[in-house]
Design an enzyme around this catalytic site. Structure first.
Site, PDB file in Angstrom:
ATOM      1  N   GLY A  36      41.675  43.658  28.180  1.00  0.00           N
ATOM      2  CA  GLY A  36      42.939  43.086  28.669  1.00  0.00           C
ATOM      3  C   GLY A  36      42.018  42.128  30.081  1.00  0.00           C
ATOM      4  O   GLY A  36      40.929  41.809  29.246  1.00  0.00           O
ATOM      5  N   GLY A  37      42.879  41.694  30.935  1.00  0.00           N
ATOM      6  CA  GLY A  37      41.804  40.015  31.579  1.00  0.00           C
ATOM      7  C   GLY A  37      42.061  39.502  32.743  1.00  0.00           C
ATOM      8  O   GLY A  37      43.204  40.429  33.194  1.00  0.00           O
ATOM      9  N   GLY A  38      41.886  38.953  32.775  1.00  0.00           N
ATOM     10  CA  GLY A  38      41.910  38.422  34.457  1.00  0.00           C
ATOM     11  C   GLY A  38      41.783  36.842  34.545  1.00  0.00           C
ATOM     12  O   GLY A  38      41.047  36.042  33.341  1.00  0.00           O
ATOM     13  N   GLY A  39      42.098  36.780  35.827  1.00  0.00           N
ATOM     14  CA  GLY A  39      41.803  34.889  35.831  1.00  0.00           C
ATOM     15  C   GLY A  39      39.905  34.930  36.011  1.00  0.00           C
ATOM     16  O   GLY A  39      39.534  33.697  35.395  1.00  0.00           O
ATOM     17  N   ASN A  42      37.329  38.455  30.464  1.00  0.00           N
ATOM     18  CA  ASN A  42      38.057  39.179  30.052  1.00  0.00           C
ATOM     19  C   ASN A  42      36.805  40.053  29.547  1.00  0.00           C
ATOM     20  O   ASN A  42      35.564  40.543  29.741  1.00  0.00           O
ATOM     21  CB  ASN A  42      38.640  38.766  29.016  1.00  0.00           C
ATOM     22  CG  ASN A  42      39.978  37.312  28.790  1.00  0.00           C
ATOM     23  OD1 ASN A  42      40.432  38.090  29.765  1.00  0.00           O
ATOM     24  ND2 ASN A  42      39.139  36.334  28.336  1.00  0.00           N
ATOM     25  N   ASP A 157      34.638  49.724  45.268  1.00  0.00           N
ATOM     26  CA  ASP A 157      36.024  49.592  44.701  1.00  0.00           C
ATOM     27  C   ASP A 157      36.298  50.467  43.758  1.00  0.00           C
ATOM     28  O   ASP A 157      36.933  50.351  43.102  1.00  0.00           O
ATOM     29  CB  ASP A 157      35.930  48.308  43.453  1.00  0.00           C
ATOM     30  CG  ASP A 157      37.235  48.071  43.128  1.00  0.00           C
ATOM     31  OD1 ASP A 157      38.507  48.858  44.252  1.00  0.00           O
ATOM     32  OD2 ASP A 157      37.891  47.222  42.299  1.00  0.00           O
TER      33      ASP A 157
END
Length: 220
Positions: A36-39, A42, A157
């Site tokens: 998975g990943g994001g800005g 990853n 979180d």
């Protein structure tokens, strides 16, 4: 002049996602796929040279140093590594190693085959009360361990995304990206998923009880 973390001069060698077969740390870790990943980074599945499966959590660190965003991201990488190193509990994903390579920070984490609570509910629907209570008790024991550290560690979180249920039924809390050690006089940046955080966390004053509120939202 741009200075890499290893002391050499130049620019980022690889600007793309790491492909299958990519090796890091001179072959110590071989990427086998992306999880998975994001800005800001990853998560990759990888194999060690001994054949063990691990997760590489990546922080993409900016090439140009000195900006506040660069400092914040670098601090978060080292802070997460520092917190995970001091935690020794079967319910907290284990940190094996951390390193920086090509302007990217990597946490080498325990691989937990299974589903997150979010995936579990999406795939199998709402769970029965007995299952929810059993998971809740395990999460309480994990939070107890975090909050008994000195100073206490706040996850900040806790949510269905960050709770893994392994194939053998173990419960693991992951993603300490925004976790912090509690300092009574310090205000904190507002972080966390809005549906799971209480009013004091919105005001930048999280406490141990804030994680318990998030636990309630997670079980719901």
């Amino acid at each position: 002049m741009i200075i890499l973390f290893d002391g050499s001069i130049g620019q980022r060698i690889n600007a793309d996602l790491l492909g299958s077969g990519h090796n890091l740390q001179s072959g110590d870790y071989i990427v086998s796929g992306i999880l998975g990943g994001g800005g800001q980074g990853n998560a990759y599945l990888a194999q060690t040279k001994d054949g063990a499966t691990v997760v590489l959590k990546e922080y993409v660190l900016p090439v140009y140093r000195g900006a506040q965003v660069t400092q914040n991201l670098t601090d978060r990488f080292f802070k997460e590594a520092e917190i995970l190193k001091k935690l020794n509990h079967p319910g907290v994903v284990k940190l094996h190693h951390h390193f920086v390579e090509d302007f990217r920070g990597y946490l080498v984490l325990e691989y937990v085959p299974g589903l997150s609570l979010k995936e579990l509910v999406l795939q199998k629907g709402a769970q029965d009360e007995q299952t929810a209570v059993a998971i809740g008790i395990k999460l309480c024991l994990i939070l107890k361990h975090l909050h008994e550290q000195y100073p206490p560690v706040l996850h900040r979180d806790l949510s269905p995304d960050n709770v893994l249920i392994s194939d053998d039924g173990a419960v693991k809390v992951v993603d300490f990206n925004v976790a912090r050690q509690l300092e009574s006089s310090a205000s904190a940046t507002v972080v966390g998923k809005h549906a799971y955080i209480p009013p004091e966390q919105f005001r930048g004053k999280p406490t141990c009880q804030s994680d318990i509120y998030a636990l309630g939202g997670t079980l719901y």
